[in-house]
Design an enzyme around this catalytic site. Structure first.
Site, PDB file in Angstrom:
ATOM      1  N   LYS A  85       4.157  -9.201  -5.553  1.00  0.00           N
ATOM      2  CA  LYS A  85       2.809  -9.800  -5.772  1.00  0.00           C
ATOM      3  C   LYS A  85       1.958  -9.478  -4.745  1.00  0.00           C
ATOM      4  O   LYS A  85       1.015 -10.106  -4.362  1.00  0.00           O
ATOM      5  CB  LYS A  85       2.949 -11.358  -6.067  1.00  0.00           C
ATOM      6  CG  LYS A  85       3.858 -11.854  -7.117  1.00  0.00           C
ATOM      7  CD  LYS A  85       3.878 -10.544  -8.705  1.00  0.00           C
ATOM      8  CE  LYS A  85       2.487 -10.821  -9.417  1.00  0.00           C
ATOM      9  NZ  LYS A  85       2.673  -9.746 -10.354  1.00  0.00           N
ATOM     10  N   THR A  89       2.070  -3.187  -8.126  1.00  0.00           N
ATOM     11  CA  THR A  89       1.464  -2.314  -9.196  1.00  0.00           C
ATOM     12  C   THR A  89       0.404  -1.185  -9.002  1.00  0.00           C
ATOM     13  O   THR A  89       0.348  -0.182  -9.447  1.00  0.00           O
ATOM     14  CB  THR A  89       1.490  -3.146 -10.396  1.00  0.00           C
ATOM     15  OG1 THR A  89       2.438  -4.145 -10.414  1.00  0.00           O
ATOM     16  CG2 THR A  89       1.067  -2.300 -11.562  1.00  0.00           C
ATOM     17  N   TRP A  90      -0.406  -1.823  -8.330  1.00  0.00           N
ATOM     18  CA  TRP A  90      -1.634  -0.942  -7.847  1.00  0.00           C
ATOM     19  C   TRP A  90      -1.311   0.298  -7.110  1.00  0.00           C
ATOM     20  O   TRP A  90      -1.682   1.334  -7.397  1.00  0.00           O
ATOM     21  CB  TRP A  90      -2.786  -1.740  -7.553  1.00  0.00           C
ATOM     22  CG  TRP A  90      -4.065  -1.049  -7.031  1.00  0.00           C
ATOM     23  CD1 TRP A  90      -4.641  -0.086  -7.784  1.00  0.00           C
ATOM     24  CD2 TRP A  90      -5.012  -1.309  -5.989  1.00  0.00           C
ATOM     25  NE1 TRP A  90      -5.808   0.326  -7.319  1.00  0.00           N
ATOM     26  CE2 TRP A  90      -5.995  -0.182  -6.202  1.00  0.00           C
ATOM     27  CE3 TRP A  90      -4.868  -2.478  -4.965  1.00  0.00           C
ATOM     28  CZ2 TRP A  90      -7.315  -0.374  -5.302  1.00  0.00           C
ATOM     29  CZ3 TRP A  90      -6.047  -2.197  -4.100  1.00  0.00           C
ATOM     30  CH2 TRP A  90      -7.177  -1.510  -4.262  1.00  0.00           C
ATOM     31  N   HIS A 154      11.534  -3.423  -2.917  1.00  0.00           N
ATOM     32  CA  HIS A 154      11.506  -4.683  -2.422  1.00  0.00           C
ATOM     33  C   HIS A 154      12.369  -5.238  -1.312  1.00  0.00           C
ATOM     34  O   HIS A 154      12.193  -6.042  -0.684  1.00  0.00           O
ATOM     35  CB  HIS A 154      11.377  -5.880  -3.689  1.00  0.00           C
ATOM     36  CG  HIS A 154      10.095  -5.610  -4.624  1.00  0.00           C
ATOM     37  ND1 HIS A 154       9.042  -5.466  -4.202  1.00  0.00           N
ATOM     38  CD2 HIS A 154      10.436  -5.792  -5.902  1.00  0.00           C
ATOM     39  CE1 HIS A 154       8.346  -5.341  -5.447  1.00  0.00           C
ATOM     40  NE2 HIS A 154       9.105  -5.545  -6.316  1.00  0.00           N
ATOM     41  N   ARG A 310      -2.963 -10.074 -13.834  1.00  0.00           N
ATOM     42  CA  ARG A 310      -3.687 -11.189 -14.187  1.00  0.00           C
ATOM     43  C   ARG A 310      -5.065 -11.068 -13.730  1.00  0.00           C
ATOM     44  O   ARG A 310      -5.902 -10.944 -14.646  1.00  0.00           O
ATOM     45  CB  ARG A 310      -2.834 -12.229 -13.277  1.00  0.00           C
ATOM     46  CG  ARG A 310      -3.420 -13.742 -13.744  1.00  0.00           C
ATOM     47  CD  ARG A 310      -2.744 -14.875 -12.832  1.00  0.00           C
ATOM     48  NE  ARG A 310      -2.868 -14.893 -11.368  1.00  0.00           N
ATOM     49  CZ  ARG A 310      -4.018 -15.580 -11.003  1.00  0.00           C
ATOM     50  NH1 ARG A 310      -4.769 -15.999 -11.734  1.00  0.00           N
ATOM     51  NH2 ARG A 310      -4.228 -15.508  -9.600  1.00  0.00           N
TER      52      ARG A 310
END
Length: 344
Positions: A85, A89-90, A154, A310
């Site tokens: 988070k 993803t970007w 991660h 989101r």
């Protein structure tokens, strides 16, 4: 029907003897994990603590241990590292688009990012490649992939295999301010809990766990600091990015990423064609979140692609956290980062 993501070719057919050997290896890892401290997890499965950081047993399985023993990096590899988070993803989308812009021009009608979620194009090693949960006790044959190989992780910097320091692949790390990371993680958690038919987690409980460092893989502050210090010690190998700065000046940071990876935007032709702007548009939240693949399908981690989108806004946490919560997170962050030169 979704196509198989490119990394799936790593799971090649093996002999019975090889399968049995992999089973033994993963059984040993499972036995080690069974001895580690555990806590109640975020969406049904316990989290376990390994080398000072917490991992979701339902997603990572014993993957971090397998990565440490079996991942053999090449100097040409690129690792996209982050705490979940934080803009993962970007960043994966941007890095993939930059690194592959010759073979896949960003204006191409059938660009891989229009077909696959970026997590399938830049697979998390300890989840999608080495996790016994997702891959049935099979060690991937990453040597069959052509260079430059692109992986995600991660795992904290201090837990990466020793071979990473020796072979010096490039690591691109992204982090986000503490408050937005927490709120984004809380929303993500409740999407996953709903997916697993669990009741939503209250924000107060998520806040308490986050402050205690029990995110996966947290603690947040130690994760960020590990890569920050590595970027200062080995700037040629670790690029440290801040999500908020990238949102403010995407073109500037995209050029930094390209330069760092050894494929700078240098040609007059690229400048003339507006390749930088094309990549930014291709990888924008608005574009990726509206793709069919990111609305209806799952990626190789088993997560619905829609849970990774989101809002992506900076400062949205102010709409959820109380002033007291925000002050407490600011105090913890200031204390943890004291003397490091890092601010978020």
């Amino acid at each position: 029907m979704a196509q198989n993501p490119p990394y799936k070719i790593c799971f090649v057919p093996r002999s019975k003897e090889e399968e049995e050997e992999d089973e033994k290896i993963y059984k040993r890892y499972s036995e080690i994990v069974a001895t580690l401290p555990t806590k109640e997890g975020w969406w049904g499965k316990p989290i376990y603590q390994y080398q000072g950081f917490w991992y979701n047993s339902g997603a990572f399985g014993v993957g971090p241990l397998a990565v440490q023993d079996h991942f053999k990096p090449r100097p040409t590899d690129v690792l996209v590292a982050s705490i979940p988070k934080g803009g993962t993803t970007w960043l994966k989308s941007l890095v993939f688009a930059v690194l592959n812009r010759k073979s896949h021009p960003p204006s191409a009608q059938h660009h891989p990012l229009l077909i696959f979620n970026s997590h399938d194009l830049v697979p998390v090693m300890e989840m999608m490649l080495y996790s016994n949960i997702l891959n049935g006790n099979r060690i991937p044959r990453l040597d069959i992939l052509p260079s430059p190989r692109l992986f995600g992780t991660h795992m904290p910097y201090t837990s990466l295999p020793q071979s990473v320091a020796l072979s010096s692949p490039r690591i691109v790390y992204i982090c986000r301010n503490t408050k937005d990371t927490l709120v984004s993680w809380w929303h993500f958690t409740n999407k996953m809990r709903s997916n697993n038919s669990l009741e939503p987690m209250e924000l107060e409980e998520a806040f308490d766990r986050f402050c205690k460092g029990m995110t996966s893989p947290g603690p947040f502050w130690e994760h960020v600091l590990g890569y920050w210090k590595a970027s200062l010690e080995r700037p040629q190998n670790v690029l440290f990015l801040k999500y908020e700065q990238m949102v403010d000046e995407p073109a500037l940071h995209l050029k930094r990423i390209a330069e760092f990876m050894g494929c700078p935007f240098s040609s007059i032709e690229e400048e003339k064609e507006g390749v930088v702007d094309q990549i930014i548009k291709l990888c924008s939240f608005e574009n990726l979140s509206n793709l069919a693949v990111n609305k209806t399908e799952e990626n190789g981690s088993g997560f619905p692609n829609r849970v990774f989108f989101r809002q992506g806004k900076v400062g949205d946490s102010a709409n959820y956290l109380s002033p007291e919560m925000m002050d407490q997170l600011d105090r913890i962050t200031k204390q943890k980062f004291h003397g490091s030169g890092l601010t978020l």
